[in-house]
Design a protein around this motif. Structure first.
Motif, mmCIF file in Angstrom:
data_model
loop_
_atom_site.group_PDB
_atom_site.id
_atom_site.type_symbol
_atom_site.label_atom_id
_atom_site.label_comp_id
_atom_site.label_asym_id
_atom_site.label_seq_id
_atom_site.Cartn_x
_atom_site.Cartn_y
_atom_site.Cartn_z
ATOM 1 N N UNK A 1 0.835 -1.205 0.000
ATOM 2 C CA UNK A 1 0.000 0.000 0.000
ATOM 3 C C UNK A 1 0.873 1.259 0.000
ATOM 4 N N UNK A 2 2.013 1.185 0.674
ATOM 5 C CA UNK A 2 2.927 2.328 0.715
ATOM 6 C C UNK A 2 3.482 2.620 -0.683
ATOM 7 N N UNK A 3 3.812 1.574 -1.420
ATOM 8 C CA UNK A 3 4.361 1.729 -2.776
ATOM 9 C C UNK A 3 3.299 2.150 -3.781
ATOM 10 N N UNK A 4 2.133 1.481 -3.720
ATOM 11 C CA UNK A 4 1.090 1.729 -4.726
ATOM 12 C C UNK A 4 -0.247 1.197 -4.212
ATOM 13 N N UNK A 5 -1.143 2.117 -3.912
ATOM 14 C CA UNK A 5 -2.455 1.700 -3.405
ATOM 15 C C UNK A 5 -3.524 1.762 -4.489
ATOM 16 N N UNK B 1 -7.507 0.537 -4.343
ATOM 17 C CA UNK B 1 -8.551 1.569 -4.445
ATOM 18 C C UNK B 1 -9.545 1.228 -5.564
ATOM 19 N N UNK B 2 -9.012 0.749 -6.685
ATOM 20 C CA UNK B 2 -9.880 0.415 -7.822
ATOM 21 C C UNK B 2 -10.827 -0.726 -7.470
ATOM 22 N N UNK B 3 -10.324 -1.710 -6.729
ATOM 23 C CA UNK B 3 -11.172 -2.834 -6.295
ATOM 24 C C UNK B 3 -12.281 -2.319 -5.380
ATOM 25 N N UNK B 4 -11.924 -1.467 -4.427
ATOM 26 C CA UNK B 4 -12.897 -0.950 -3.459
ATOM 27 C C UNK B 4 -13.965 -0.078 -4.120
ATOM 28 N N UNK B 5 -13.604 0.565 -5.225
ATOM 29 C CA UNK B 5 -14.542 1.478 -5.899
ATOM 30 C C UNK B 5 -15.431 0.767 -6.918
ATOM 31 N N UNK C 1 -21.845 -5.235 -3.009
ATOM 32 C CA UNK C 1 -21.879 -6.517 -2.289
ATOM 33 C C UNK C 1 -21.235 -6.427 -0.923
ATOM 34 N N UNK C 2 -20.054 -5.813 -0.856
ATOM 35 C CA UNK C 2 -19.221 -5.906 0.339
ATOM 36 C C UNK C 2 -18.993 -4.597 1.090
ATOM 37 N N UNK C 3 -19.262 -3.468 0.449
ATOM 38 C CA UNK C 3 -19.009 -2.205 1.143
ATOM 39 C C UNK C 3 -17.526 -1.940 1.297
ATOM 40 N N UNK C 4 -17.109 -1.543 2.504
ATOM 41 C CA UNK C 4 -15.711 -1.185 2.758
ATOM 42 C C UNK C 4 -15.123 -2.101 3.823
ATOM 43 N N UNK C 5 -13.811 -1.963 4.033
ATOM 44 C CA UNK C 5 -13.129 -2.739 5.063
ATOM 45 C C UNK C 5 -13.761 -2.524 6.439
ATOM 46 N N UNK C 6 -13.784 -3.594 7.233
ATOM 47 C CA UNK C 6 -14.063 -3.479 8.661
ATOM 48 C C UNK C 6 -12.896 -4.149 9.390
ATOM 49 N N UNK C 7 -12.836 -3.977 10.705
ATOM 50 C CA UNK C 7 -11.763 -4.631 11.458
ATOM 51 C C UNK C 7 -10.926 -3.634 12.239
ATOM 52 N N UNK D 1 -11.678 -10.485 -7.018
ATOM 53 C CA UNK D 1 -10.644 -9.513 -7.405
ATOM 54 C C UNK D 1 -9.742 -9.134 -6.231
ATOM 55 N N UNK D 2 -10.336 -9.014 -5.058
ATOM 56 C CA UNK D 2 -9.573 -8.699 -3.846
ATOM 57 C C UNK D 2 -8.650 -9.852 -3.463
ATOM 58 N N UNK D 3 -9.179 -11.077 -3.459
ATOM 59 C CA UNK D 3 -8.360 -12.236 -3.110
ATOM 60 C C UNK D 3 -7.237 -12.449 -4.125
ATOM 61 N N UNK D 4 -7.528 -12.256 -5.401
ATOM 62 C CA UNK D 4 -6.487 -12.421 -6.423
ATOM 63 C C UNK D 4 -5.362 -11.410 -6.207
ATOM 64 N N UNK D 5 -5.752 -10.183 -5.905
ATOM 65 C CA UNK D 5 -4.759 -9.127 -5.650
ATOM 66 C C UNK D 5 -3.921 -9.457 -4.412
ATOM 67 N N UNK D 6 -4.575 -9.796 -3.313
ATOM 68 C CA UNK D 6 -3.841 -10.071 -2.073
ATOM 69 C C UNK D 6 -2.986 -11.330 -2.188
#
Length: 225
Positions: free
Chosen positions: A127-131, A135-139, A146-152, A206-211
């Motif tokens: 995230x420090x290098x390139x977020x 951001x594109x996944x979250x938007x 379906x999922x909204x935003x991060x929680x935790x 898309x999130x799991x593939x990225x992570x």
């Protein structure tokens, strides 16, 4: 006919919450075991649906008995079902969870509950290098609907070694990277509930593939596998 969550699941837990003691539970244990068998069948059916678009390595349905040794809450039984779906390791990261509880307390969750120290640092450095990719996944509209935003959990300030003025500090200071989607009792008992859950899990990819890509490569993008 495909398995569903039986109505008596919610009824049983509502009654158990008012009679959370060993005598009552032992008296009604045959009833619980019959419900548990149906619910396990539903979890396994969901796992089969998920295997059409992911690789589920293990399904674990948690026991009803609470570990009260280190808890102020000494009630012996959980009043919900919980089960996790583990992806094929080491290349596929992230996990899925399905929680069934009455009074509209059911939910599904995905993501990273307690990343180990190395994974947490690697995610933060990404995230420090390139977020921009995160951001594109979250938007993305389907993802967001379906999922909204991060929680935790997250830190109040920057973790050690990171700039608190960094543009991605809202992502960097997170300690968990989780998404949650809630369901009403009516939705849980619907015939298409498991299909709806499966569809929601599809949209997390898309999130799991990225992570997974982040956590299986070093900062130069070279594979660690």
């Amino acid at each position: 006919m495909n398995p569903t969550i039986p109505k008596e699941t919610l009824t049983f837990f509502k009654t158990l919450s008012k009679n959370n003691n060993r005598d009552w539970f032992n008296e009604h244990k045959p009833e619980f075991k019959a419900i548990e068998a149906k619910v396990k069948s539903a979890y396994n059916h969901l796992g089969e649906l998920m295997n059409a678009h992911d690789q589920i390595e293990k399904i674990k349905i948690f026991r009803i008995y609470r570990d009260v040794r280190f808890s102020k809450n000494k009630l012996p039984y959980k009043t919900h079902f919980g089960g996790s779906f583990a992806r094929k390791k080491p290349e596929l990261r992230g996990g899925y969870y399905l929680h069934i509880q009455p009074n509209d307390e059911s939910f599904i969750a995905t993501g990273f509950w307690e990343p180990n120290k190395e994974d947490l640092f690697r995610i933060r450095k990404e995230f420090e290098m390139d977020d921009s990719e995160m951001r594109a996944i979250l938007k993305d509209k389907i993802f967001k609907d379906t999922w909204g935003d991060f929680v935790g959990d997250e830190l109040k300030t920057a973790p050690k070694g990171f700039d608190k003025a960094h543009p991605a500090i809202d992502l960097i200071r997170k300690k968990q990277f989780i998404f949650i989607k809630k369901y009403s009792d009516k939705e849980v008992l619907a015939d298409d509930f498991l299909n709806n859950v499966d569809e929601a899990f599809k949209h997390i990819r898309p999130y799991f593939d990225y992570m997974s890509d982040v956590l299986t490569t070093n900062l130069n993008g070279e594979s660690l596998l």
